[in-house]
Scaffold this motif. Structure first.
Motif, short mmCIF file in Angstrom:
data_model
loop_
_atom_site.label_atom_id
_atom_site.label_comp_id
_atom_site.label_asym_id
_atom_site.label_seq_id
_atom_site.Cartn_x
_atom_site.Cartn_y
_atom_site.Cartn_z
N ASP A 266 0.83 -1.21 0.00
CA ASP A 266 0.00 0.00 0.00
C ASP A 266 0.86 1.26 0.00
O ASP A 266 0.56 2.25 0.67
CB ASP A 266 -0.95 0.02 1.21
CG ASP A 266 -1.87 -1.18 1.23
OD1 ASP A 266 -2.47 -1.47 0.19
OD2 ASP A 266 -1.99 -1.83 2.29
N CYS A 267 1.95 1.23 -0.76
CA CYS A 267 2.89 2.34 -0.82
C CYS A 267 2.21 3.60 -1.34
O CYS A 267 1.56 3.58 -2.39
CB CYS A 267 4.07 1.95 -1.70
SG CYS A 267 5.35 3.21 -1.83
N GLN A 268 2.37 4.73 -0.62
CA GLN A 268 1.74 6.00 -0.99
C GLN A 268 2.69 6.91 -1.78
O GLN A 268 2.28 7.56 -2.74
CB GLN A 268 1.28 6.73 0.28
CG GLN A 268 0.28 5.96 1.11
CD GLN A 268 -1.05 5.82 0.42
OE1 GLN A 268 -1.67 6.81 0.03
NE2 GLN A 268 -1.51 4.60 0.25
N VAL A 269 3.94 6.97 -1.32
CA VAL A 269 4.97 7.79 -1.96
C VAL A 269 6.21 6.92 -2.09
O VAL A 269 6.51 6.12 -1.19
CB VAL A 269 5.29 9.05 -1.13
CG1 VAL A 269 6.44 9.85 -1.76
CG2 VAL A 269 4.06 9.93 -0.97
N LEU A 270 6.94 7.06 -3.20
CA LEU A 270 8.15 6.26 -3.41
C LEU A 270 9.33 7.18 -3.71
O LEU A 270 9.28 7.99 -4.64
CB LEU A 270 7.94 5.29 -4.57
CG LEU A 270 9.13 4.39 -4.94
CD1 LEU A 270 9.43 3.41 -3.80
CD2 LEU A 270 8.86 3.63 -6.23
N PHE A 271 10.39 7.07 -2.89
CA PHE A 271 11.63 7.78 -3.14
C PHE A 271 12.53 6.89 -4.01
O PHE A 271 12.80 5.74 -3.64
CB PHE A 271 12.34 8.11 -1.82
CG PHE A 271 11.66 9.22 -1.06
CD1 PHE A 271 12.10 10.53 -1.19
CD2 PHE A 271 10.58 8.95 -0.23
CE1 PHE A 271 11.47 11.57 -0.49
CE2 PHE A 271 9.95 9.98 0.48
CZ PHE A 271 10.38 11.30 0.34
N VAL A 272 12.94 7.42 -5.15
CA VAL A 272 13.70 6.63 -6.12
C VAL A 272 15.09 7.25 -6.29
O VAL A 272 15.21 8.45 -6.54
CB VAL A 272 12.98 6.58 -7.49
CG1 VAL A 272 13.70 5.62 -8.42
CG2 VAL A 272 11.52 6.19 -7.32
N GLY A 273 16.13 6.42 -6.16
CA GLY A 273 17.48 6.97 -6.19
C GLY A 273 18.44 6.24 -7.08
O GLY A 273 18.13 5.87 -8.23
N LYS A 274 19.60 5.97 -6.53
CA LYS A 274 20.74 5.38 -7.23
C LYS A 274 20.40 3.95 -7.67
O LYS A 274 20.21 3.06 -6.84
CB LYS A 274 21.92 5.39 -6.25
CG LYS A 274 23.23 4.95 -6.79
CD LYS A 274 24.27 5.02 -5.65
CE LYS A 274 25.60 4.50 -6.15
NZ LYS A 274 26.59 4.39 -5.08
N LEU A 275 20.31 3.73 -8.99
CA LEU A 275 19.90 2.42 -9.51
C LEU A 275 20.73 2.03 -10.73
O LEU A 275 21.23 2.89 -11.45
CB LEU A 275 18.41 2.44 -9.88
CG LEU A 275 17.42 2.64 -8.73
CD1 LEU A 275 16.05 2.98 -9.27
CD2 LEU A 275 17.37 1.41 -7.85
N ASP A 276 20.84 0.73 -10.97
CA ASP A 276 21.57 0.23 -12.14
C ASP A 276 20.66 -0.03 -13.33
O ASP A 276 21.11 -0.02 -14.47
CB ASP A 276 22.30 -1.08 -11.79
CG ASP A 276 23.48 -0.85 -10.86
OD1 ASP A 276 24.05 0.25 -10.89
OD2 ASP A 276 23.82 -1.78 -10.10
N ALA A 277 19.38 -0.30 -13.06
CA ALA A 277 18.50 -0.74 -14.15
C ALA A 277 17.14 -0.06 -14.08
O ALA A 277 16.09 -0.71 -14.16
CB ALA A 277 18.34 -2.26 -14.11
#
Length: 553
Positions: free
Chosen positions: A107-118
């Motif tokens: 039930d995620c409301q907000v997602l912090f997205v950062g350092k990723l390879d793919a």
């Protein structure tokens, strides 16, 4: 008088007030480091907490973190807690389908997205209903299509004060890495963390001044979360990060941590790296010369970046005794810790008196017993999970009359040392109807440096066989010699087990098992069911082969 530990965000605020200029986070970027003092990090955290509050989300909303380890990962975790919400971290190696599954379930409301390879292959798994915030662009792989952390914090005032509703509230939902089946969301409370910190403050050296931690294993895994993030904040220490696989060695040397955790696969890679420069025969000879012995030990520790390490731990998977003893000879005193997500990774630790073949003794506050019917290890501790998110039936199955069922088979000796025999679910039945526990067999095989990975299988076969992946040393060894070494290994290993457990074959497979091909979990544990399924069509053919040592075509 020792300071009483509180929740993670309150522990941070203590150091923000009392040591504002001390360095909290050190983020590598090329040859430079971006330093965040406790005061500066505090301003960032308070601004993001204020922004989260301004979104008018329902109280105690679940807020996700999707990123490799970095300074903003930890600042996000603290901001979520400061805003009164629940942090839900996700593995940065998930496929789009796996990501969607846990995002929807949580039930995620907000997602912090950062350092990723793919990122490009993952972003399709994010439902359009979830609002996303990206980390600063200097993180390689951070997406650019969302609201940015820097733009938000530039126009947001820091939150002046906050209060946690209750220590009994859930602080985080940690999804298991899923060695079998669908990951489960383990609910952990503020009070659980406080209890775990208080009961481990001496053994964890949490009152050490100028403590330094090195963060590189996934922060969404309970071992890194507890032993690096939580312990680092509780001690008022500095947390360093690894920028990439290529810079790992130099980043570790720069950090020169006082506290260091690695999984067995990392220790194996360290060993292979040392042996590639200094063959075992030469190393053994040099360690017999008193003056040279000290020089070699210091050189190895300095080369690894462990010259100042006071607490060195291994966990997350079984560590072969021979590997522990190999490092002990180099004066690298690794202490094995045993735990699981459901008990915050805090169950047992090896005391200063090392005992071969065990994972040490229970921590203070831990009560343990063995189920007489299944040999399953059951435990009680004030920091055990309160259950699985939205899974009441699985939660009920997790506890037996109030005892946490670990799923691990174990024994306790007369001195109170715990030995882990294997996973209850890993047992398989041979064609003879006998149950075989593969872990002890794998442990005896894994000690040889020609082997990188090993998985013992045999469901429905008359005898078990071992699938192995060669290490770099193994790959550089002639096939004739490999066959001879493996034959000797079978002769050496089999007498330690019952007849029906004796290995019939060793099969050398071509493809290395990795997170990318779904053979390993994000914490580098083998996915036994995936491996067995992958090779299922060939197992019978290999078993029937006249050769004792088989090489995959």
């Amino acid at each position: 008088m020792k300071r009483q530990f509180k929740s993670m965000v309150e522990n941070f605020c203590h150091w923000e007030t009392h040591t504002p200029d001390s360095i909290f986070l050190k983020q590598p970027h090329g040859t430079e480091f971006r330093d965040f003092s406790y005061q500066e990090a505090g301003q960032q955290i308070r601004k993001m907490a204020q922004w989260l509050l301004s979104q008018n989300l329902p109280p105690r909303s679940n807020i996700g973190i999707l990123s490799k380890n970095c300074a903003h990962w930890i600042m996000t975790d603290l901001a979520i807690s400061m805003a009164g919400h629940v942090s839900v971290p996700f593995y940065p190696t998930l496929t789009d389908e796996q990501l969607r599954q846990v995002l929807v379930h949580s039930d995620c409301q907000v997602l912090f997205v950062g350092k990723l390879d793919a990122w490009e292959s993952m972003k399709g798994g994010i439902p359009t209903s979830i609002r996303c915030v990206s980390y600063p662009s200097y993180y390689e792989g951070a997406p650019s299509e969302f609201e940015n952390w820097e733009s938000i914090t530039k126009i947001t005032h820091p939150l002046a004060s906050f209060a946690l509703a209750s220590y009994e509230e859930v602080s985080s939902i940690v999804y298991t890495s899923g060695t079998t089946g669908v990951p489960k969301g383990v609910m952990l409370t503020h009070q659980g963390l406080i209890s775990a910190l208080e009961h481990t403050r001496e053994v964890g050296l949490l009152d050490t001044s100028n403590a330094r931690f090195f963060s590189y294993l996934p922060l969404c895994h309970i071992a890194e979360r507890t032993l690096v993030e939580s312990a680092g904040i509780a001690s008022g220490g500095t947390i360093y990060f690894a920028e990439s696989l290529d810079t790992f060695a130099s980043n570790l040397q720069t950090a020169n941590p006082t506290h260091f955790l690695a999984v067995p696969r990392i220790w194996t890679k360290f060993q292979l790296g040392i042996l590639s420069k200094l063959p075992q025969s030469k190393l053994d000879l040099l360690l017999k010369i008193p003056i040279v012995k000290s020089i070699i030990r210091n050189k190895v520790k300095k080369g690894l970046g462990l010259a100042k390490a006071e607490l060195i731990l291994t966990g997350a998977a079984p560590m072969p005794s021979s590997l522990l003893e190999w490092f002990h000879k180099l004066d690298i005193q690794i202490r094995e810790a045993y735990g699981m997500t459901e008990n915050m990774g805090v169950a047992t630790i090896m005391p200063p008196k090392y005992k071969k073949g065990t994972v040490g003794k229970p921590h203070n506050g831990v009560t343990i017993k063995i189920d007489p019917n299944t040999q399953e290890l059951l435990m009680k501790a004030p920091w055990n999970t309160v259950g699985y998110y939205k899974e009441p039936i699985m939660t009920q199955e997790l506890f037996k009359d109030g005892w946490l069922a670990t799923g691990d088979m174990a024994s306790i000796d007369e001195e109170g040392y715990i030995s882990i025999i294997g996973r209850v679910k890993d047992m398989f039945k041979s064609a003879k109807g006998e149950y075989i526990v593969p872990t002890p067999i794998e442990g005896m095989l894994a000690v040889n440096p020609i082997i990188e990975q090993v998985c013992v299988v045999g469901t429905g076969l008359p005898q078990p066989i071992a699938l192995v992946v060669l290490s770099e040393i193994g790959k550089n060894t002639e096939e004739t010699q490999l066959r001879e070494v493996f034959r000797e290994m079978i002769k050496r290993v089999n007498p330690h087990f019952k007849n029906y457990e004796h290995l019939r074959k060793i099969v050398v497979v071509k493809e290395a098992w990795s997170v990318e091909n779904n053979m390993l979990t994000p914490t580098l544990k083998i996915k036994r069911n995936v491996i067995e399924k992958h090779y299922h069509g060939q197992l019978e053919k290999w078993f029937e082969s006249p050769e004792e040592i088989v090489f995959e075509n």
